[in-house]
Design a protein around this motif. Structure first.
Motif, mmCIF file in Angstrom:
data_model
loop_
_atom_site.group_PDB
_atom_site.id
_atom_site.type_symbol
_atom_site.label_atom_id
_atom_site.label_comp_id
_atom_site.label_asym_id
_atom_site.label_seq_id
_atom_site.Cartn_x
_atom_site.Cartn_y
_atom_site.Cartn_z
ATOM 1 N N VAL A 1 2.297 -32.766 -30.596
ATOM 2 C CA VAL A 1 2.278 -32.771 -29.283
ATOM 3 C C VAL A 1 1.834 -31.294 -28.804
ATOM 4 C CG1 VAL A 1 3.891 -34.894 -28.755
ATOM 5 C CG2 VAL A 1 4.696 -32.323 -28.860
ATOM 6 N N THR A 2 1.606 -31.086 -27.413
ATOM 7 C CA THR A 2 1.175 -29.908 -26.824
ATOM 8 C C THR A 2 1.942 -29.310 -25.980
ATOM 9 O OG1 THR A 2 -0.317 -30.759 -25.366
ATOM 10 C CG2 THR A 2 -1.322 -30.272 -27.314
ATOM 11 N N ARG A 3 2.839 -30.160 -25.328
ATOM 12 C CA ARG A 3 4.084 -29.543 -24.273
ATOM 13 C C ARG A 3 5.677 -29.888 -24.914
ATOM 14 N NH1 ARG A 3 1.635 -28.385 -19.609
ATOM 15 N NH2 ARG A 3 -0.797 -28.461 -19.441
ATOM 16 N N PRO A 4 6.472 -29.315 -24.433
ATOM 17 C CA PRO A 4 7.609 -29.513 -24.704
ATOM 18 C C PRO A 4 8.173 -30.924 -23.980
ATOM 19 C CG PRO A 4 7.629 -27.045 -24.163
ATOM 20 C CD PRO A 4 5.940 -27.713 -23.707
ATOM 21 N N SER A 5 7.765 -31.123 -22.783
ATOM 22 C CA SER A 5 7.984 -32.466 -22.053
ATOM 23 C C SER A 5 7.699 -33.714 -22.943
ATOM 24 C CB SER A 5 7.512 -32.594 -20.681
ATOM 25 O OG SER A 5 6.180 -32.617 -20.713
ATOM 26 N N MET A 6 6.514 -33.602 -23.662
ATOM 27 C CA MET A 6 6.130 -34.593 -24.517
ATOM 28 C C MET A 6 6.829 -34.766 -25.888
ATOM 29 S SD MET A 6 1.887 -33.526 -24.210
ATOM 30 C CE MET A 6 1.377 -34.951 -25.339
ATOM 31 N N ALA A 7 7.333 -33.523 -26.374
ATOM 32 C CA ALA A 7 8.259 -33.575 -27.480
ATOM 33 C C ALA A 7 9.359 -34.139 -27.210
ATOM 34 C CB ALA A 7 8.393 -31.976 -27.826
ATOM 35 N N LEU A 8 10.038 -33.803 -26.064
ATOM 36 C CA LEU A 8 11.328 -34.583 -25.510
ATOM 37 C C LEU A 8 11.272 -36.219 -25.588
ATOM 38 C CD1 LEU A 8 12.719 -32.078 -23.076
ATOM 39 C CD2 LEU A 8 13.401 -32.438 -25.079
ATOM 40 N N GLN A 9 10.163 -36.488 -25.124
ATOM 41 C CA GLN A 9 9.716 -37.964 -25.097
ATOM 42 C C GLN A 9 9.652 -38.502 -26.483
ATOM 43 O OE1 GLN A 9 6.262 -38.535 -22.859
ATOM 44 N NE2 GLN A 9 7.301 -38.136 -20.883
ATOM 45 N N ARG A 10 9.050 -37.984 -27.404
ATOM 46 C CA ARG A 10 8.990 -38.370 -28.836
ATOM 47 C C ARG A 10 10.332 -38.285 -29.356
ATOM 48 N NH1 ARG A 10 4.064 -38.105 -31.598
ATOM 49 N NH2 ARG A 10 2.201 -38.339 -30.063
#
Length: 239
Positions: A31-40
């Motif tokens: 992922v390219t963003r922290p917000s996307m990482a938290l979702q994953r």
């Protein structure tokens, strides 16, 4: 197969790295963003995180802090931080925040794979695979005045309850506690924890010891021997 989450805004990095790490039984998601990482992380389990220091939304250091202070199942996920700079200050900050290892960009993919294997092996095996340290300890449990280390659960307890340690903090404490009174040099500690040659970054050990001491207060298990290293100083608790 170990599942990895790469958090890096360089989209060109994910493809080649995914193919290369597959050779070592790693499955990489990116992922390219922290917000996307938290979702994953909320949706899927991962065995380790590869975290870039420079990210949109928040930098990697802030994200590392958030993970270590977040849900219980996130706190023990090993984190390997990447940075475009090999700056000592960045390394120290990353380790203070709970990162398990550090790799400067540009890096060799083989070195990344080796470090990931070391981190995951350390987390999986832990000190339970090492010989018992004290004759008065039950198998798998080391007991000292004011402190108990349960290797089977990878759990550390004081009179205040269970202490929340990162995997690296736990390994450092267990390493010293298995041989009370023995003096370990900084280079020895680095080699034992990382499973590879020390890179003259002995300041990392001082940071880890400081972080561990703070979490274990008022218990003081780690003694500093000036110009020599560290040793475990608590007396055994007799049954």
């Amino acid at each position: 197969m170990h599942r990895l989450l790469l958090i890096d805004d360089d989209e060109a990095l994910a493809g080649p790295l995914t193919q290369y790490l597959a050779r070592f039984d790693f499955e990489l998601s990116a992922v390219t963003r922290p917000s996307m990482a938290l979702q994953r992380l909320a949706q899927e389990p991962y065995d380790a995180i590869i975290l870039d220091g420079m990210l949109p939304e928040m930098d990697g250091f802030a994200f590392c802090r958030q993970i270590r202070a977040g849900q219980d199942r996130w706190r023990e996920i090993p984190i390997l931080m990447l940075t475009a700079r090999g700056d000592l200050t960045d390394r120290v900050v990353g380790l203070e925040l709970g990162a398990d290892d550090y790799l400067a960009k540009p890096f060799e993919p083989r070195e990344l794979a080796a470090r990931l294997q070391t981190i995951l092996r350390r987390t999986r095996l832990g000190p339970a695979s090492a010989p018992a340290a004290a004759a008065s300890s039950v198998p798998g449990v080391l007991r000292f005045d004011g402190l108990e280390i349960d290797a089977s659960r990878r759990e550390v307890r004081t009179d205040l309850g269970v202490i929340d340690l990162t995997s690296t903090e736990y390994e450092l404490l267990a390493l010293l506690a298995r041989e009370p009174g023995r003096v370990f040099t900084r280079d020895e500690i680095l080699n034992r924890l990382r499973g590879q040659e020390a890179d003259l970054y002995t300041r990392a050990v001082d940071i880890l010891v400081s972080r561990l001491r703070k979490k274990l207060e008022p218990v003081e298990p780690v003694k500093t021997l000036r110009n020599a290293g560290y040793c475990f100083a608590l007396p055994e608790r007799m049954s």
